[in-house]
Design an enzyme around this catalytic site. Structure first.
Site, PDB file in Angstrom:
ATOM      1  N   PRO A  17      38.449  80.738 -35.390  1.00 29.20           N
ATOM      2  CA  PRO A  17      38.534  80.050 -33.343  1.00 29.20           C
ATOM      3  C   PRO A  17      38.506  78.668 -33.891  1.00 29.20           C
ATOM      4  O   PRO A  17      37.607  77.794 -34.289  1.00 29.20           O
ATOM      5  CB  PRO A  17      37.795  80.745 -32.892  1.00 29.20           C
ATOM      6  CG  PRO A  17      36.941  81.322 -33.977  1.00 29.20           C
ATOM      7  CD  PRO A  17      37.583  80.600 -35.180  1.00 29.20           C
ATOM      8  N   GLU A  18      39.907  78.202 -32.772  1.00 34.36           N
ATOM      9  CA  GLU A  18      39.566  76.549 -32.004  1.00 34.36           C
ATOM     10  C   GLU A  18      39.537  76.616 -31.024  1.00 34.36           C
ATOM     11  O   GLU A  18      39.685  77.740 -30.219  1.00 34.36           O
ATOM     12  CB  GLU A  18      40.768  76.186 -33.341  1.00 34.36           C
ATOM     13  CG  GLU A  18      41.001  76.335 -34.451  1.00 34.36           C
ATOM     14  CD  GLU A  18      42.241  74.938 -35.125  1.00 34.36           C
ATOM     15  OE1 GLU A  18      42.350  74.257 -34.926  1.00 34.36           O
ATOM     16  OE2 GLU A  18      42.812  76.181 -36.367  1.00 34.36           O
ATOM     17  N   ARG A  43      33.144  87.801 -42.139  1.00 32.59           N
ATOM     18  CA  ARG A  43      32.444  86.488 -43.304  1.00 32.59           C
ATOM     19  C   ARG A  43      30.882  86.087 -42.859  1.00 32.59           C
ATOM     20  O   ARG A  43      30.681  85.237 -43.785  1.00 32.59           O
ATOM     21  CB  ARG A  43      33.828  85.377 -43.073  1.00 32.59           C
ATOM     22  CG  ARG A  43      35.068  86.433 -43.864  1.00 32.59           C
ATOM     23  CD  ARG A  43      35.618  84.865 -43.778  1.00 32.59           C
ATOM     24  NE  ARG A  43      35.321  84.051 -44.715  1.00 32.59           N
ATOM     25  CZ  ARG A  43      36.411  82.871 -45.217  1.00 32.59           C
ATOM     26  NH1 ARG A  43      37.463  82.690 -44.479  1.00 32.59           N
ATOM     27  NH2 ARG A  43      36.635  82.215 -46.007  1.00 32.59           N
TER      28      ARG A  43
END
Length: 291
Positions: free
Chosen positions: A2-3, A133
């Site tokens: 996500p940016e 992650r």
DNA sequence: GTTCCCCTGCGG
DNA sequence: CCGCAGGGGAAC
């Protein structure tokens, strides 16, 4: 994932799932790198609370609580923040996907990667934060407590000006892409949008920052806004993990000019797109269009 | 400034 | 087996 665009999409769509609902029960996975606040503390502190607003700073989400505390969330690389009603194959592992016929819609069941589960006292859906992650983060801030991660953020990328970029570039001998990825200069830009904005601006990612002209910085600022806004319009980029809080995919991945296009022809001049590494990130550019 | 690390899964 | 992945922080 996500940016800025993906975080903003998440903010807009998760807020209505949270606002003014009383949290009844909180489930977590066991303590890990993910938890800046111990899971036990979260399980004790959150029940009884209501979220009064969800805001974004750079790539961070901040949920204001009705007692003045704030919940700080970061999606890391693979974070997914969504309502229990979401059905998306992106919430399943590839082995699980393979076992399904294409049309099947499976209700998501919390798994070992679902680190935070918010259950409410009404009939509406629970809200889950899943992160394979565990590069994501959750932290509960007390009333008026600050967080160094927020304090060091630069101007939001949607508001950055060419002059801001030019000023930050002058003393830097590192590559311009590294500067764009530095959240203390300008908050919210990540790997995809740095590559895309540099392509549109005709600037090679490896260009030393101090070699940027004022006019190139103006172009770059404009193109950053353009690329980020367009991605928000299309629901963000769903490359591998990103899903909206409703399970919807974004579509910006279909519009990238250079990101993920190594070896393919440039849409502008047909030169083969190259890949190199900068700041430990895959970096994509057209050697002909970008100088 | 780079370099390495955190963690898990996928695809060649 | 290996390299790769929308992130970021700490150690050289």
């Amino acid at each position: 994932m996500p940016e800025l665009p993906e975080v903003e999409i998440t903010r807009r769509r998760i807020e209505p799932l949270l606002l003014e609902r009383q949290i009844a029960r909180v489930k977590t996975t066991r303590d890990s790198y993910f938890f800046l606040t111990k899971p036990k503390t979260l399980r004790r502190a959150l029940p009884g609370r209501r979220v009064t607003a969800v805001t974004r700073q750079g790539k961070y989400l901040i949920a204001d609580l009705d007692n003045g505390q704030r919940l700080l969330l970061h999606l890391g690389m693979t974070g997914q923040f969504f309502g229990a009603g979401a059905t998306s194959v992106r919430l399943l592992s590839s082995t699980q996907r393979a076992a399904l016929s294409p049309e099947t819609q499976v209700k998501f069941e919390p798994d070992e990667h679902t680190h935070l589960q918010l259950w409410f006292d009404d009939a509406g859906p629970a809200v889950f934060f899943r992160d394979v992650r565990k590069f994501g983060k959750v932290r509960l801030l007390k009333c008026n407590e600050s967080d160094p991660r927020l304090d060091r953020l630069g101007i939001d990328a949607l508001k950055v000006s060419g002059e801001d970029l030019f000023r930050a570039s002058k003393p830097r001998k590192a590559a311009i892409k590294n500067l764009l990825l530095d959240q203390s200069v300008c908050a919210g830009i990540g790997n995809i949008y740095a590559d895309e904005a540099l392509f549109i601006s005709g600037v090679r990612p490896t260009r030393r920052a101090f070699r940027m002209t004022r006019s190139e910085c103006n172009q770059l600022a404009t193109n950053l806004q353009r690329v980020l806004s367009r991605s928000i319009e299309t629901g963000g980029a769903s490359i591998s993990d990103f899903v909206g809080p409703d399970g919807e995919d974004g579509h910006y991945q279909d519009e990238t000019q250079v990101y993920g296009r190594t070896g393919k022809p440039c849409h502008h001049c047909a030169t083969t797109i190259r890949r190199t590494v900068l700041a430990q990130r895959g970096t994509h550019y057209c050697p002909s269009c970008q100088r």
